[in-house]
Structures are given as C-alpha cells and as structure tokens.
Motif scaffolding. Structure first.
Motif, mmCIF file in Angstrom:
data_model
loop_
_atom_site.group_PDB
_atom_site.id
_atom_site.type_symbol
_atom_site.label_atom_id
_atom_site.label_comp_id
_atom_site.label_asym_id
_atom_site.label_seq_id
_atom_site.Cartn_x
_atom_site.Cartn_y
_atom_site.Cartn_z
ATOM 1 N N ILE A 1 69.605 2.777 53.276
ATOM 2 C CA ILE A 1 69.992 3.046 51.875
ATOM 3 C C ILE A 1 70.055 1.743 51.088
ATOM 4 O O ILE A 1 69.533 1.633 49.979
ATOM 5 N N PHE B 1 66.558 0.374 50.482
ATOM 6 C CA PHE B 1 65.836 1.143 49.463
ATOM 7 C C PHE B 1 66.290 0.711 48.063
ATOM 8 O O PHE B 1 65.473 0.419 47.192
ATOM 9 N N ILE B 2 67.610 0.633 47.872
ATOM 10 C CA ILE B 2 68.151 0.240 46.562
ATOM 11 C C ILE B 2 67.735 -1.193 46.230
ATOM 12 O O ILE B 2 67.366 -1.498 45.092
ATOM 13 N N GLY C 1 65.035 -2.856 47.146
ATOM 14 C CA GLY C 1 63.620 -2.881 46.727
ATOM 15 C C GLY C 1 63.441 -2.312 45.333
ATOM 16 O O GLY C 1 62.735 -2.890 44.491
ATOM 17 N N LEU C 2 64.103 -1.200 45.098
ATOM 18 C CA LEU C 2 63.994 -0.518 43.801
ATOM 19 C C LEU C 2 64.530 -1.393 42.670
ATOM 20 O O LEU C 2 63.854 -1.616 41.652
ATOM 21 N N VAL D 1 61.710 0.058 54.351
ATOM 22 C CA VAL D 1 62.294 0.991 53.363
ATOM 23 C C VAL D 1 62.388 0.314 51.997
ATOM 24 O O VAL D 1 62.160 0.942 50.954
ATOM 25 N N SER D 2 62.685 -0.965 52.003
ATOM 26 C CA SER D 2 62.827 -1.723 50.762
ATOM 27 C C SER D 2 61.486 -1.790 50.014
ATOM 28 O O SER D 2 61.452 -1.633 48.791
ATOM 29 N N TYR E 1 59.131 0.305 50.321
ATOM 30 C CA TYR E 1 58.883 1.672 49.829
ATOM 31 C C TYR E 1 59.685 1.904 48.538
ATOM 32 O O TYR E 1 59.186 2.499 47.576
ATOM 33 N N GLY E 2 60.927 1.407 48.507
ATOM 34 C CA GLY E 2 61.757 1.503 47.293
ATOM 35 C C GLY E 2 61.084 0.792 46.136
ATOM 36 O O GLY E 2 61.125 1.261 44.990
ATOM 37 N N SER E 3 60.454 -0.329 46.442
ATOM 38 C CA SER E 3 59.732 -1.079 45.416
ATOM 39 C C SER E 3 58.557 -0.261 44.875
ATOM 40 O O SER E 3 58.287 -0.250 43.671
ATOM 41 N N ILE F 1 58.396 2.960 44.714
ATOM 42 C CA ILE F 1 58.986 3.970 43.803
ATOM 43 C C ILE F 1 59.311 3.301 42.461
ATOM 44 O O ILE F 1 59.031 3.846 41.387
ATOM 45 N N GLY F 2 59.874 2.084 42.524
ATOM 46 C CA GLY F 2 60.241 1.351 41.310
ATOM 47 C C GLY F 2 59.033 1.053 40.437
ATOM 48 O O GLY F 2 59.090 1.183 39.212
#
Lengths: 275, 242
Positions: A76, A79-80, A82-83, A180-181, A183-185, A187-188
């Motif tokens: 979690i 993810f945050i 990276g985003l 995951v990070s 991947y968050g990026s 999404i961002g």
C-alpha cells in the motif's frame, strides 16, 4: 544503550574522580559501552549462526511473520509512493516539456533510493518495534529463562532466527514495493493522459541499469540486518519490567531508523565512488 | 551421599551495592520437599536461579547431581539442566505456542522420538495436572491456575529429578492455591523427585513441606519441620506463621 554503573569515589580523591561522575562523562562512557555491547551482540550472532543446531522451522515461521505479514502494508505504501511522486513531479517536468521522462525519472528514484529507504523505515516501524517489544516481553514473563532452563539456547532460537529473517525478507519486500510503486506511477501517469502499459514499462526498463538495481538491492540486506539486530538487541537486553517493553520497542524504531539513514549515506557514497 | 540431589555451599550474590545472598548453604535429598520461606526481597528467587545456573554467584559453589555447575560450559550445563524442572512464578508459557506445543518444546532435542510417543507423553503429563481438555488452547485463553498447571506439566515432561517452584501459589485464590499445593504433593509421590519450593504462603508451606528453611537478608536463619518452626522460640520466625 546507556548503562548505569555507579562509581565509588573517595572524598579525599582529587579532580579526575569528580569528572568521572559528571553527566557528560557518564553519557560518553554509556555511549561507548553501548557500542561495545552492540558489537559483542553482533559477533555473538555470527558465532551462533554457524553452530548447529539450526532452528530452520523457527526461521521459516519468522520469515512468514516478518516478511509475508508485512507485505500488505509495504504494498500500500509503495503504491501511494509511486502515485504521489508521479502526480507531484508531472507539473515540474511539464514546464520543461519533459513529461515523457516521467516514467524513467520515477523508476530511477524509486529503485535507487525511495523504495529501499521508505520500505526500510516502514519495516523498522513495524518489524523492528515488534521484535523489540516481543523479546522484551518474553524476558519480563521469564520465557527466555524458561528456554534456558530447558537446555535450549534462547539466543539461537529467538535472536538468530529473527535477525536472519529480517535480513532476507527486507530485500524481497523492497522488490515487491518497487514493483507496486512503479505500477502506482503508471496509474498516476494515466490520471492525466494516456500511456499504454507496454510503453510505460518499456521506458521504465530502458531507464534502469544494473548499476541502479544492484547497489540498491545490496544495501537492503544491510538495512534488514540492522533493523533485526537493533530490535533484538534492545529486546534481549531489556530488564526493567513492563516499562522495559515500551523502551525496547521505542529504541528499536528510533535507532533502527537512524541506522537506516547512516547506512544509506555510506551506501550512496560507496556507489558514487564505484560508478 | 548419593541421595543428595543438590547442594549449595556458601554462595554470595550482589546486585549493584545490594548484597542479596550473603552466605547461603542448602542441601536437598532425593524425594524431599524443601520449602524456602522468607519475606519478599530476601533472596529466595535469586537462590533457586543460582541453583539452575540462570544467575552466577560471585562466591561459593552449586553442586547438582554430584557435579559442580559453577563455571560450567553452556553445553555441559544444559545436560545437567535436563534433569531439573523449573516452575516460574508467571508459569512462563510461550505465548506464541499452544499448550501442546509448549509441552512438546522441551522434547525437541530427544531426536527420533515417534509422534505417538510424544503424544502419549504430552497427554500423560496433562492428565497428571488435570488439564487434558486444554491441549489445543493458547496460553492467553487459560486462567492463572491453569497456566500454573500447564507450567508444571511442562516441567514434568522430561521427568526431572529436581523440581524448583518459584512462588507457585502467588496471585491465585485460596482454593486454587490449595489445589496447586496438593498437586505439588502428588508430583512428589508420583515422580519421587526432590523439590525446592520458594514461597511466602504459609498454607502452601504446611501442605507441601517435609523440611523448611527461613531466609532473612540473604542468610538462612532457621531450619526444621513446619511444626518445629511454627513453635520456634524466635519471635521473628514465629511471626511468619501467625
């Protein structure tokens, strides 16, 4: 790591004895005593790790508790991370017309620095404090003594397994957090634009080189070892009842986090020398 | 002399400036229940921790089963410790393990013991403390008395020749205390083990003791049977039994 060793002084003695009693001297002495005890504790770890009997089952159990159980929190946070990094960096890069560099920039900063350090800090908070508090409460409730009386080496069973599990699990958690990070990026990036999954990851892997990944992974072993060692040290050496449990947990996080920054600073220097 | 299981000769122990044990001597024979009585902080617990090598005395020696354990190497000490059971004040059950795992834990070193034999041993000791139904429970699900019983079962699983009880009835209600005291007697009869019982519970001492020793400020000040000491001429000794 301070210790309270009382020094008897004769009233007839001269100045040096008075200096020994000064708080400054006690702090300095306490610091060096702490360093000595910590060093001795780590040497004992290396001595015990090679001697049979090997507590393989307990090591697996600790790996599960320390590694697998930390995965959701680490994922979690990753993810945050990276985003947010992507969303925050986009306007600055857009000013220079360099938005297309976003995947590469985020990937390099996550893999080299942010992923390992932030994951290690979370690890110190969750696992380091947990180890410190658990071992300290085992001491308070005489479980460590009970092991010793049963002829079982508590250092090997409790300390070695936890330090080893922390050393091996943190790098794996960092790899997971990095993935995951990124991947968050992705999404961002797609919140304000459209970049295909394939193109995004193509840019990420083109930007990353062996010299980014290898040193970053190696230092995470040291992070894990240090967090485990400090947690175990404070837990195993706590001796002031239930108050000691809180102190052990607190010291494990504080000194564990501090050690992560110090190791990171050394690792960055060494990496830049070798690069 | 073969009947002497443990012997403590002139041991001394200090913590900082406080000398907890000044000159302690003790002998216990096979099958005997020795109650060590005294006020809190008189050095009773330190004495039995010295006996099992958890605390090293500064002076004097401790002889267990004819072997001087002071200064013994950890591996050699562990061999002697296998013959000693220790029931801690808090029972010291391993929180992360079930009752069954707690009882199996001391058996880990007995290699190649068949599963069925381990199960039988575990059930046997649980039966002897009357807790077969708690076998799969976690320590947190047990009451204080049940924890003490499980702790006792764990010390019995290796069939020790010497059992050390550190305040076995502390924190328990009078009825449970009595049950634990009778359990100590049953264990003495069933296993013929020598026991040193540290307590300041008069009723526990009355039920369990063959012989008593009273400690004051780290020194043994009186020794005898329960009735002898309860009628002692020494006012201070008598005050314990009022």
């Amino acid at each position: 790591m301070a210790s309270d060793i009382e020094t008897k002084t004769d009233s007839k003695e001269e100045k040096p004895a008075a200096n020994i009693q000064s708080p400054y001297f006690k702090n300095v002495r306490g610091f060096f005593e702490g360093v000595t005890l910590g060093t001795r504790f780590s040497f004992r770890f290396f001595r015990e790790i090679i001697r049979p009997r090997y507590e393989f089952n307990e090591f697996l159990k600790q790996s599960y508790l320390i590694g697998y159980r930390s995965l959701p929190l680490v994922a979690i946070t990753g993810f945050i991370m990276g985003l947010v990094l992507t969303i925050q960096s986009r306007p600055t890069l857009a000013e220079f017309g360099a938005e297309s560099w976003l995947p590469a920039m985020v990937a390099v900063s996550i893999v080299r620095e942010m992923g390992p350090v932030i994951t290690a800090l979370i690890f110190a908070g969750k696992v380091g404090s947990g180890i410190g508090a658990e071992i300290a409460s085992m001491k308070v409730t005489e479980q460590v003594d009970a092991m010793e009386v049963s002829g079982i080496n508590p250092f090997k069973y409790i300390v070695v397994t936890r330090i080893l599990a922390a050393t091996i699990m943190l790098p794996l958690l960092v790899i997971a957090a990095d993935a995951v990070s990124i991947y968050g990026s992705y999404i961002g990036v797609n919140l304000k634009g459209t970049v295909s999954f394939h193109l995004f990851f193509l840019q990420v892997f083109q930007a990353l080189s062996f010299s980014d990944v290898f040193p970053a992974t190696i230092k995470t072993f040291f992070f894990g070892f240090t967090v485990g060692l400090i947690g175990c040290y404070y837990g195993y050496n706590s001796n002031t009842g239930t108050e000691g449990v809180g102190k052990a947990a607190n010291s494990s996080v504080v000194f564990g986090s501090l050690a992560i920054f110090i190791i990171d600073m050394i690792a960055v220097q060494l990496t830049s020398i070798f690069n | 002399m073969e009947s002497i299981v443990a012997e403590v000769n002139h041991i001394k122990k200090s913590f900082g400036t406080k000398q907890v044990l000044k000159d302690m001597n003790l002998k216990i024979e096979k099958g005997e229940n020795l109650v060590v009585f005294g006020k809190s902080g008189s050095g009773k617990s330190v004495l039995i921790k010295c006996l099992v090598g958890l605390i090293e005395p500064e002076d004097g020696n401790v002889i267990l089963f004819g072997k001087d354990i002071t200064g013994l190497k950890e591996s050699e000490l562990n061999l002697v410790r296998k013959k000693v059971g220790f029931l801690f004040q808090s029972a010291a059950l391993y929180d992360s393990m079930t009752v069954r795992e707690n009882l199996e834990f001391p058996l880990r070193d007995l290699k190649k013991l068949p599963r069925e034999e381990i199960d039988t041993l575990v059930l046997d000791v649980l039966k002897s403390v009357g807790l077969e139904e708690a076998i799969d429970k976690m320590p947190s699900e047990l009451s204080g008395g049940m924890r003490k019983r499980v702790g006792l079962a764990r010390t019995l699983i290796l069939k020790p020749e010497l059992i050390l009880y550190d305040e076995p009835t502390t924190g328990l209600d009078p009825i449970t205390s009595k049950e634990i005291s009778h359990l100590i007697l049953d264990v003495q009869k069933k296993y013929n083990a020598a026991s040193i019982i540290i307590t300041h519970d008069v009723e526990c001492a009355r039920i369990t003791s063959n012989r008593m020793m009273i400690i004051k400020d780290g020194i043994s000040v009186a020794e005898g049977t329960f009735s002898e000491l309860s009628e002692s001429k020494d006012e201070w000794v008598r005050s314990f039994f009022k």
